[in-house]
Design a protein around this motif. Structure first.
Motif, PDB file in Angstrom:
ATOM      1  N   ALA A  97      31.296  -4.108 -36.419  1.00 29.05           N
ATOM      2  CA  ALA A  97      31.535  -2.733 -36.855  1.00 29.05           C
ATOM      3  C   ALA A  97      31.947  -1.873 -35.669  1.00 29.05           C
ATOM      4  O   ALA A  97      31.451  -2.070 -34.552  1.00 29.05           O
ATOM      5  CB  ALA A  97      30.284  -2.146 -37.503  1.00 29.05           C
ATOM      6  N   SER A  98      32.843  -0.947 -35.946  1.00 27.77           N
ATOM      7  CA  SER A  98      33.260   0.008 -34.920  1.00 27.77           C
ATOM      8  C   SER A  98      33.276   1.409 -35.499  1.00 27.77           C
ATOM      9  O   SER A  98      33.864   1.634 -36.560  1.00 27.77           O
ATOM     10  CB  SER A  98      34.651  -0.335 -34.386  1.00 27.77           C
ATOM     11  N   ASN A 102      40.087   2.765 -35.330  1.00 26.60           N
ATOM     12  CA  ASN A 102      40.636   1.605 -36.007  1.00 26.60           C
ATOM     13  C   ASN A 102      41.609   0.919 -35.059  1.00 26.60           C
ATOM     14  O   ASN A 102      42.651   1.456 -34.732  1.00 26.60           O
ATOM     15  CB  ASN A 102      41.355   2.041 -37.281  1.00 26.60           C
ATOM     16  N   TYR A 103      41.249  -0.265 -34.600  1.00 26.09           N
ATOM     17  CA  TYR A 103      42.083  -0.976 -33.641  1.00 26.09           C
ATOM     18  C   TYR A 103      43.153  -1.828 -34.316  1.00 26.09           C
ATOM     19  O   TYR A 103      44.006  -2.405 -33.635  1.00 26.09           O
ATOM     20  CB  TYR A 103      41.216  -1.892 -32.781  1.00 26.09           C
ATOM     21  N   THR A 109      36.605  -7.773 -28.542  1.00 28.66           N
ATOM     22  CA  THR A 109      35.145  -7.650 -28.463  1.00 28.66           C
ATOM     23  C   THR A 109      34.663  -6.378 -27.762  1.00 28.66           C
ATOM     24  O   THR A 109      33.643  -5.823 -28.170  1.00 28.66           O
ATOM     25  CB  THR A 109      34.531  -8.883 -27.796  1.00 28.66           C
ATOM     26  N   PRO A 110      35.352  -5.850 -26.735  1.00 28.30           N
ATOM     27  CA  PRO A 110      34.848  -4.606 -26.123  1.00 28.30           C
ATOM     28  C   PRO A 110      34.867  -3.405 -27.065  1.00 28.30           C
ATOM     29  O   PRO A 110      34.184  -2.415 -26.811  1.00 28.30           O
ATOM     30  CB  PRO A 110      35.804  -4.380 -24.935  1.00 28.30           C
ATOM     31  N   VAL A 112      33.853  -3.443 -30.165  1.00 26.73           N
ATOM     32  CA  VAL A 112      32.838  -3.601 -31.205  1.00 26.73           C
ATOM     33  C   VAL A 112      31.578  -2.833 -30.806  1.00 26.73           C
ATOM     34  O   VAL A 112      31.070  -2.987 -29.705  1.00 26.73           O
ATOM     35  CB  VAL A 112      32.506  -5.078 -31.425  1.00 26.73           C
ATOM     36  N   ASP A 113      31.097  -2.011 -31.734  1.00 30.36           N
ATOM     37  CA  ASP A 113      29.872  -1.259 -31.487  1.00 30.36           C
ATOM     38  C   ASP A 113      28.628  -2.020 -31.928  1.00 30.36           C
ATOM     39  O   ASP A 113      27.562  -1.889 -31.314  1.00 30.36           O
ATOM     40  CB  ASP A 113      29.935   0.090 -32.210  1.00 30.36           C
ATOM     41  N   TYR A 114      28.764  -2.786 -32.990  1.00 31.74           N
ATOM     42  CA  TYR A 114      27.621  -3.538 -33.513  1.00 31.74           C
ATOM     43  C   TYR A 114      28.066  -4.927 -33.957  1.00 31.74           C
ATOM     44  O   TYR A 114      29.150  -5.088 -34.522  1.00 31.74           O
ATOM     45  CB  TYR A 114      26.980  -2.802 -34.695  1.00 31.74           C
ATOM     46  N   TRP A 115      27.183  -5.885 -33.726  1.00 34.75           N
ATOM     47  CA  TRP A 115      27.407  -7.271 -34.106  1.00 34.75           C
ATOM     48  C   TRP A 115      26.297  -7.761 -35.023  1.00 34.75           C
ATOM     49  O   TRP A 115      25.142  -7.371 -34.867  1.00 34.75           O
ATOM     50  CB  TRP A 115      27.399  -8.179 -32.879  1.00 34.75           C
ATOM     51  N   GLY A 116      26.673  -8.639 -35.943  1.00 33.40           N
ATOM     52  CA  GLY A 116      25.674  -9.426 -36.625  1.00 33.40           C
ATOM     53  C   GLY A 116      25.312 -10.626 -35.779  1.00 33.40           C
ATOM     54  O   GLY A 116      25.901 -10.861 -34.709  1.00 33.40           O
ATOM     55  N   LYS A 117      24.365 -11.430 -36.259  1.00 36.42           N
ATOM     56  CA  LYS A 117      23.912 -12.594 -35.491  1.00 36.42           C
ATOM     57  C   LYS A 117      24.787 -13.815 -35.716  1.00 36.42           C
ATOM     58  O   LYS A 117      24.677 -14.794 -34.979  1.00 36.42           O
ATOM     59  CB  LYS A 117      22.460 -12.908 -35.819  1.00 36.42           C
TER      60      LYS A 117
END
Length: 125
Positions: A97-98, A102-103, A109-110, A112-117
């Motif tokens: 999520a960012s 909108n890229y 990857t830089p 991205v504000d949040y990642w899932g596992k």
């Protein structure tokens, strides 16, 4: 804070399909870009697809025509329908999520504000 939880990974034969889900919580889901990245063993994490807050969709060339991203803002969930799977699609798939911007298909990857596992997808030949 945002929590992202993926589900739907597994083992599938080449040519088969899987549907991944990512449930989000913590902030206004509809206002940010959601997407999927993947990381194969020994490789860097790479962009797969994203959907902007306005519904615009973007795909990496290697999944165009095979994968489809969608989102249900009422359910705070984003989906990845994967068809015609190939052994080279084997990877851990991460929901991302960012909030910043909108890229498009240039999301890396830089940004991205949040990642899932992550959830593992294995495609057998």
């Amino acid at each position: 804070q945002v929590q992202l939880v993926e589900s739907g990974g597994g083992l599938v034969q080449a040519g088969g399909s899987l549907r991944l889900s990512c449930a989000a919580s913590g902030r206004t889901f509809s206002s940010y870009t959601m997407g999927w990245f993947r990381q194969a063993p020994g490789k860097e994490r790479e962009f797969v697809t994203s959907m902007a807050w306005n519904g615009g969709t973007y795909y990496a060339d290697f999944v165009k025509g095979r994968f489809t991203i969608s989102r249900d803002n009422a359910q705070n969930t984003v989906y990845l329908q994967m068809n015609s799977l190939k052994p080279e699609d084997t990877a851990v798939y991460y929901c991302a999520a960012s909030f910043r911007q909108n890229y498009g298909s240039s999301w890396r990857t830089p940004g991205v504000d949040y990642w899932g596992k992550g959830t593992l997808v294995t495609v057998s030949s």
